[in-house]
Design a protein around this motif. Structure first.
Motif, PDB file in Angstrom:
ATOM      1  N   LEU A   1       0.825  -1.217   0.000  1.00  0.00           N
ATOM      2  CA  LEU A   1       0.000   0.000   0.000  1.00  0.00           C
ATOM      3  C   LEU A   1       0.852   1.257   0.000  1.00  0.00           C
ATOM      4  CD1 LEU A   1      -2.694  -1.223   2.526  1.00  0.00           C
ATOM      5  CD2 LEU A   1      -3.196  -0.381   0.218  1.00  0.00           C
ATOM      6  N   ALA A   2       2.062   1.168   0.525  1.00  0.00           N
ATOM      7  CA  ALA A   2       2.960   2.328   0.507  1.00  0.00           C
ATOM      8  C   ALA A   2       3.351   2.722  -0.909  1.00  0.00           C
ATOM      9  CB  ALA A   2       4.215   2.020   1.325  1.00  0.00           C
ATOM     10  N   GLN A   3       3.151   1.821  -1.873  1.00  0.00           N
ATOM     11  CA  GLN A   3       3.458   2.110  -3.278  1.00  0.00           C
ATOM     12  C   GLN A   3       2.250   2.664  -4.029  1.00  0.00           C
ATOM     13  OE1 GLN A   3       6.704   1.709  -3.987  1.00  0.00           O
ATOM     14  NE2 GLN A   3       6.833   0.999  -1.853  1.00  0.00           N
ATOM     15  N   VAL A   4       1.125   2.840  -3.324  1.00  0.00           N
ATOM     16  CA  VAL A   4      -0.108   3.361  -3.936  1.00  0.00           C
ATOM     17  C   VAL A   4      -0.306   4.797  -3.454  1.00  0.00           C
ATOM     18  CG1 VAL A   4      -2.588   3.025  -4.220  1.00  0.00           C
ATOM     19  CG2 VAL A   4      -1.084   1.035  -3.933  1.00  0.00           C
ATOM     20  N   PRO A   5      -0.095   5.805  -4.303  1.00  0.00           N
ATOM     21  CA  PRO A   5      -0.152   7.202  -3.847  1.00  0.00           C
ATOM     22  C   PRO A   5      -1.451   7.565  -3.147  1.00  0.00           C
ATOM     23  CG  PRO A   5       0.827   7.091  -6.032  1.00  0.00           C
ATOM     24  CD  PRO A   5       0.311   5.712  -5.726  1.00  0.00           C
ATOM     25  N   GLN A   6      -2.592   7.133  -3.691  1.00  0.00           N
ATOM     26  CA  GLN A   6      -3.867   7.538  -3.098  1.00  0.00           C
ATOM     27  C   GLN A   6      -4.135   6.866  -1.753  1.00  0.00           C
ATOM     28  OE1 GLN A   6      -3.515   5.865  -5.985  1.00  0.00           O
ATOM     29  NE2 GLN A   6      -5.123   4.322  -6.282  1.00  0.00           N
ATOM     30  N   ALA A   7      -3.324   5.856  -1.397  1.00  0.00           N
ATOM     31  CA  ALA A   7      -3.511   5.178  -0.115  1.00  0.00           C
ATOM     32  C   ALA A   7      -2.806   5.886   1.032  1.00  0.00           C
ATOM     33  CB  ALA A   7      -3.018   3.738  -0.201  1.00  0.00           C
ATOM     34  N   ALA A   8      -1.997   6.911   0.720  1.00  0.00           N
ATOM     35  CA  ALA A   8      -1.173   7.556   1.747  1.00  0.00           C
ATOM     36  C   ALA A   8      -1.988   8.097   2.925  1.00  0.00           C
ATOM     37  CB  ALA A   8      -0.322   8.661   1.121  1.00  0.00           C
ATOM     38  N   PRO A   9      -3.090   8.824   2.717  1.00  0.00           N
ATOM     39  CA  PRO A   9      -3.838   9.339   3.874  1.00  0.00           C
ATOM     40  C   PRO A   9      -4.398   8.232   4.770  1.00  0.00           C
ATOM     41  CG  PRO A   9      -4.428  10.532   1.875  1.00  0.00           C
ATOM     42  CD  PRO A   9      -3.630   9.356   1.440  1.00  0.00           C
ATOM     43  N   ALA A  10      -4.995   7.213   4.169  1.00  0.00           N
ATOM     44  CA  ALA A  10      -5.564   6.123   4.970  1.00  0.00           C
ATOM     45  C   ALA A  10      -4.467   5.328   5.668  1.00  0.00           C
ATOM     46  CB  ALA A  10      -6.402   5.198   4.088  1.00  0.00           C
ATOM     47  N   LEU A  11      -3.324   5.172   5.002  1.00  0.00           N
ATOM     48  CA  LEU A  11      -2.211   4.457   5.606  1.00  0.00           C
ATOM     49  C   LEU A  11      -1.671   5.228   6.811  1.00  0.00           C
ATOM     50  CD1 LEU A  11      -0.425   1.955   5.398  1.00  0.00           C
ATOM     51  CD2 LEU A  11       1.037   3.195   3.793  1.00  0.00           C
ATOM     52  N   ALA A  12      -1.570   6.546   6.673  1.00  0.00           N
ATOM     53  CA  ALA A  12      -1.120   7.371   7.793  1.00  0.00           C
ATOM     54  C   ALA A  12      -2.116   7.315   8.944  1.00  0.00           C
ATOM     55  CB  ALA A  12      -0.916   8.810   7.335  1.00  0.00           C
TER      56      ALA A  12
ATOM     57  N   LEU B   1      -7.053  -4.193   9.596  1.00  0.00           N
ATOM     58  CA  LEU B   1      -6.680  -2.790   9.449  1.00  0.00           C
ATOM     59  C   LEU B   1      -6.075  -2.542   8.075  1.00  0.00           C
ATOM     60  CD1 LEU B   1      -6.630  -0.108  10.995  1.00  0.00           C
ATOM     61  CD2 LEU B   1      -4.307  -0.649  11.730  1.00  0.00           C
ATOM     62  N   ALA B   2      -5.274  -3.479   7.587  1.00  0.00           N
ATOM     63  CA  ALA B   2      -4.691  -3.324   6.253  1.00  0.00           C
ATOM     64  C   ALA B   2      -5.769  -3.378   5.172  1.00  0.00           C
ATOM     65  CB  ALA B   2      -3.641  -4.413   6.011  1.00  0.00           C
ATOM     66  N   LEU B   3      -6.738  -4.276   5.319  1.00  0.00           N
ATOM     67  CA  LEU B   3      -7.846  -4.322   4.364  1.00  0.00           C
ATOM     68  C   LEU B   3      -8.644  -3.021   4.388  1.00  0.00           C
ATOM     69  CD1 LEU B   3      -9.256  -7.946   4.847  1.00  0.00           C
ATOM     70  CD2 LEU B   3      -8.071  -7.057   2.834  1.00  0.00           C
ATOM     71  N   ALA B   4      -8.772  -2.437   5.575  1.00  0.00           N
ATOM     72  CA  ALA B   4      -9.498  -1.176   5.679  1.00  0.00           C
ATOM     73  C   ALA B   4      -8.769  -0.054   4.957  1.00  0.00           C
ATOM     74  CB  ALA B   4      -9.690  -0.810   7.147  1.00  0.00           C
ATOM     75  N   VAL B   5      -7.445  -0.040   5.014  1.00  0.00           N
ATOM     76  CA  VAL B   5      -6.686   0.973   4.261  1.00  0.00           C
ATOM     77  C   VAL B   5      -6.962   0.824   2.771  1.00  0.00           C
ATOM     78  CG1 VAL B   5      -4.378   1.782   3.641  1.00  0.00           C
ATOM     79  CG2 VAL B   5      -4.880   1.167   6.011  1.00  0.00           C
ATOM     80  N   LEU B   6      -6.971  -0.419   2.286  1.00  0.00           N
ATOM     81  CA  LEU B   6      -7.260  -0.655   0.869  1.00  0.00           C
ATOM     82  C   LEU B   6      -8.672  -0.196   0.523  1.00  0.00           C
ATOM     83  CD1 LEU B   6      -6.734  -1.911  -1.939  1.00  0.00           C
ATOM     84  CD2 LEU B   6      -7.493  -4.107  -0.976  1.00  0.00           C
ATOM     85  N   SER B   7      -9.653  -0.559   1.316  1.00  0.00           N
ATOM     86  CA  SER B   7     -11.044  -0.240   0.975  1.00  0.00           C
ATOM     87  C   SER B   7     -11.316   1.257   1.070  1.00  0.00           C
ATOM     88  CB  SER B   7     -12.004  -1.032   1.870  1.00  0.00           C
ATOM     89  OG  SER B   7     -11.792  -0.743   3.236  1.00  0.00           O
ATOM     90  N   VAL B   8     -10.785   1.919   2.095  1.00  0.00           N
ATOM     91  CA  VAL B   8     -11.021   3.355   2.250  1.00  0.00           C
ATOM     92  C   VAL B   8     -10.349   4.137   1.128  1.00  0.00           C
ATOM     93  CG1 VAL B   8     -10.500   5.357   3.710  1.00  0.00           C
ATOM     94  CG2 VAL B   8     -11.384   3.259   4.744  1.00  0.00           C
ATOM     95  N   SER B   9      -9.115   3.795   0.817  1.00  0.00           N
ATOM     96  CA  SER B   9      -8.357   4.558  -0.181  1.00  0.00           C
ATOM     97  C   SER B   9      -8.826   4.299  -1.607  1.00  0.00           C
ATOM     98  CB  SER B   9      -6.870   4.233  -0.072  1.00  0.00           C
ATOM     99  OG  SER B   9      -6.622   2.866  -0.329  1.00  0.00           O
ATOM    100  N   SER B  10      -9.551   3.207  -1.827  1.00  0.00           N
ATOM    101  CA  SER B  10     -10.005   2.858  -3.179  1.00  0.00           C
ATOM    102  C   SER B  10     -11.469   3.153  -3.411  1.00  0.00           C
ATOM    103  CB  SER B  10      -9.739   1.365  -3.459  1.00  0.00           C
ATOM    104  OG  SER B  10      -8.369   1.063  -3.324  1.00  0.00           O
TER     105      SER B  10
END
Length: 434
Positions: free
Chosen positions: A336-347, A368-377
Motif C-alpha cells: 500500500l505504501a506504493q499506492v499514492p492515493q492510499a497515503a492518507p488512509a495508511l497514515a 486494518l490493512a484491508l481497511a486501508v485498501l477499501s477506504v483509499s479505493s
C-alpha cells in the motif's frame, strides 16, 4: 528445552527457568494460541528465544498466572479435534503454506497460482480460473432476485447454492472432481456479484487465455474507481494472503461439513455462514468505519478515546496468534505504501496503532490493512469481507480435500448435559422451565 535466565533476572530464590510456548501452554492447561492471547492482554511477558525461533516465558510468572486463575483451564481442543494438516503452519509470528512463507508466495504469485499450490502442492504459473456459462447464469439470476439492500455475503451464499444446482458432479468427492468444482466455483462467485456501479456484467464463458486474473475481475465489483496496476497488486496479494489461516472458525465449520461428506459447495456454504460474524470476516468493516472517522476528525486520538471510553476494542488491532504485527498486515502495508492515493488512509492506520500503543501494546492485524485498501479505493465498508470470503473459499476447499481422506464423521463431540435430571413430569399447558 528450557533456557536458564541470566543471573540477576529475578529475586533471590525465584525460579529462573524459561519455558517454551508449548511448555507454558501445558503448564497452564491451555492452547498455545491462548498463551499469545495472555501476552497481548499484558498478563504474560515473552522473550524471543535464542536464534529467533519462537518465544520463551518466565516460569515464575507463568506459575503466578496459574495461581491467579485458581485452576487449570481445560483446553477445548482435544482428541480428534486436533487435526493433522499439511496446509498451513503458524509459527513464530509467521505463517507458511505447505512449508513456504505465505507472504513470499503472495508477493510473487497470483491468487489462482497460490490456490493451486495449496490444493495440489504444484505451482502452475499462469493458472486462470474460468466460470462455466450455465453455473454463472444460474448464480447471476439468483443474485439478481435478492432485495437491493442485500449484502455481498448474502449474494455469495445464494450464488454458491445456485452454482451447486448447475453441477451434476457435485456429489463426486474424488480429488479430481472436487478440484474441478473449486476451479469453477470461485470465478462463478466473483462473476455473480454486481458491479459497484450497478452496470450489467458480461455473460458467457471466456477462454482461459483471454481471462484476466481474479483480482482484476473482482475489482469492479468492489469499487467504481479505475483499477491501476499498484492497487491491483495489493488486491491480488490480499487474496493470496487470506486463502488460509489454519483452523479459523469458518475453516473448522468447513471441515465439520466435509467430515459428513457434504459436497464442496455445501462445505463452502458452511464456511460462509461462520465468516459473516463480526469477530471473523466482517471485522474489517469495523476497521473501515474507524479509519473513515479518523480521516474526518483529523486525528486518531479522539476516535481511539471514544472506543476505550465505551469499553470497545479498537478495530484492526491485536491477533491471538501473533505477538507482533500480523504478517499479512505487514505485507499489505508495504504494498500500500506504493499506492499514492492510499497515503492518507495508511497514515491514519499508523496513527491508530501509535495512539493505542500508549494504553496497550497491540499491533495491526490484517483487518486494518484491508481497511486501508477499501477506504483509499472508494470501496464500501463490506469490501474487506467480500475479499475475505472469495479468497478463503480456496482454503475451505483445501481443508475439505484433506478431510475427505479422514474417517467420516470423526468430529462428534459429546454434550455435557446440564438440564433437569429425568424423569420429569409431563409438562402441562402454559408450564415453563425455570
Amino acid at each position: 528445552m528450557k533456557d536458564q535466565a541470566a543471573p540477576g533476572d529475578g529475586p533471590a530464590g525465584a525460579t529462573t527457568d524459561r519455558l517454551t510456548t508449548r511448555e507454558t501452554a501445558e503448564r497452564l492447561g491451555v492452547k498455545p494460541e491462548t498463551v499469545y492471547a495472555y501476552v497481548s492482554r499484558g498478563q504474560l511477558s515473552s522473550r524471543r528465544a535464542p536464534g529467533g525461533r519462537g518465544s520463551t516465558f518466565d516460569a515464575a510468572e507463568v506459575d503466578a498466572l496459574l495461581r491467579r486463575t485458581g485452576r487449570r483451564e481445560p483446553s477445548p481442543v482435544t482428541g480428534d479435534l486436533v487435526f493433522r494438516t499439511g496446509i498451513t503452519l503458524i509459527e513464530g509470528d509467521r505463517y507458511y503454506f505447505r512449508g513456504v512463507d505465505a507472504t513470499e508466495l503472495a508477493t510473487h504469485y497470483a491468487y489462482e497460482e497460490i490456490a493451486e499450490w495449496l490444493w495440489t502442492g504444484d505451482l502452475r504459473p499462469g493458472t486462470r480460473f474460468t466460470a462455466p456459462a450455465e453455473a454463472l447464469a444460474a448464480a447471476r439470476r439468483t443474485v439478481d432476485a435478492l432485495p437491493a439492500h442485500s449484502g455481498s455475503t448474502d449474494r455469495l451464499r445464494v450464488a454458491v447454492v445456485a452454482a451447486a444446482t448447475a453441477d451434476p458432479l457435485r456429489f463426486d468427492l474424488s480429488p479430481e472432481a472436487v478440484l474441478g468444482s473449486a476451479r469453477s466455483l470461485i470465478p462463478t462467485l466473483v462473476g455473480a456479484l454486481p458491479t459497484s456501479t450497478g452496470a450489467p456484467t458480461t455473460t458467457g464463458h471466456e477462454a482461459a487465455s483471454q481471462t484476466p486474473g481474479l483480482a482484476r475481475r473482482l475489482w469492479p465489483k468492489l469499487t467504481a474507481h479505475p483499477a491501476d496496476a499498484a492497487s491491483l497488486t495489493v488486491l491480488d496479494a490480499a487474496l493470496g494472503l487470506l486463502i488460509d489461516h489454519d483452523l479459523a472458525a469458518s475453516t473448522l465449520a468447513a471441515r465439520v461439513a466435509a467430515s459428513a461428506h457434504a459436497h464442496p459447495y455445501a462445505v463452502v456454504s458452511a464456511g460462509l455462514g461462520v465468516l459473516e460474524g463480526p469477530l471473523h470476516g466482517a471485522a474489517s468493516g469495523l476497521a473501515h468505519r474507524m479509519l473513515v472517522e479518523v480521516l474526518e476528525r483529523g486525528s486518531a486520538a479522539p476516535v481511539v478515546a471514544d472506543h476505550l471510553r465505551a469499553g470497545r476494542r479498537v478495530p484492526g488491532l491485536g491477533h491471538r496468534l501473533y505477538t507482533a504485527e500480523d504478517p499479512r498486515a505487514r505485507a499489505l502495508f508495504a504494498l500500500l505504501a506504493q499506492v499514492p492515493q492510499a497515503a492518507p488512509a495508511l497514515a491514519a492506520a499508523r496513527d491508530v496503532v501509535t495512539t493505542t500503543a500508549r494504553h496497550t501494546p497491540l499491533h495491526a492485524n490484517v483487518d486494518l490493512a484491508l481497511a486501508v485498501l477499501s477506504v483509499s479505493s472508494g470501496m464500501s465498508a463490506e469490501a474487506g469481507e467480500t475479499v475475505f470470503a472469495v479468497s478463503r473459499t480456496a482454503g475451505w476447499i483445501a481443508h475439505a480435500l484433506e478431510e475427505y481422506g479422514e474417517r467420516p464423521l470423526r468430529m462428534r463431540p459429546s454434550g455435557q448435559y446440564s438440564g433437569p435430571r429425568p424423569p420429569q413430569p409431563l409438562p402441562g399447558p402454559g408450564s415453563a422451565t425455570t
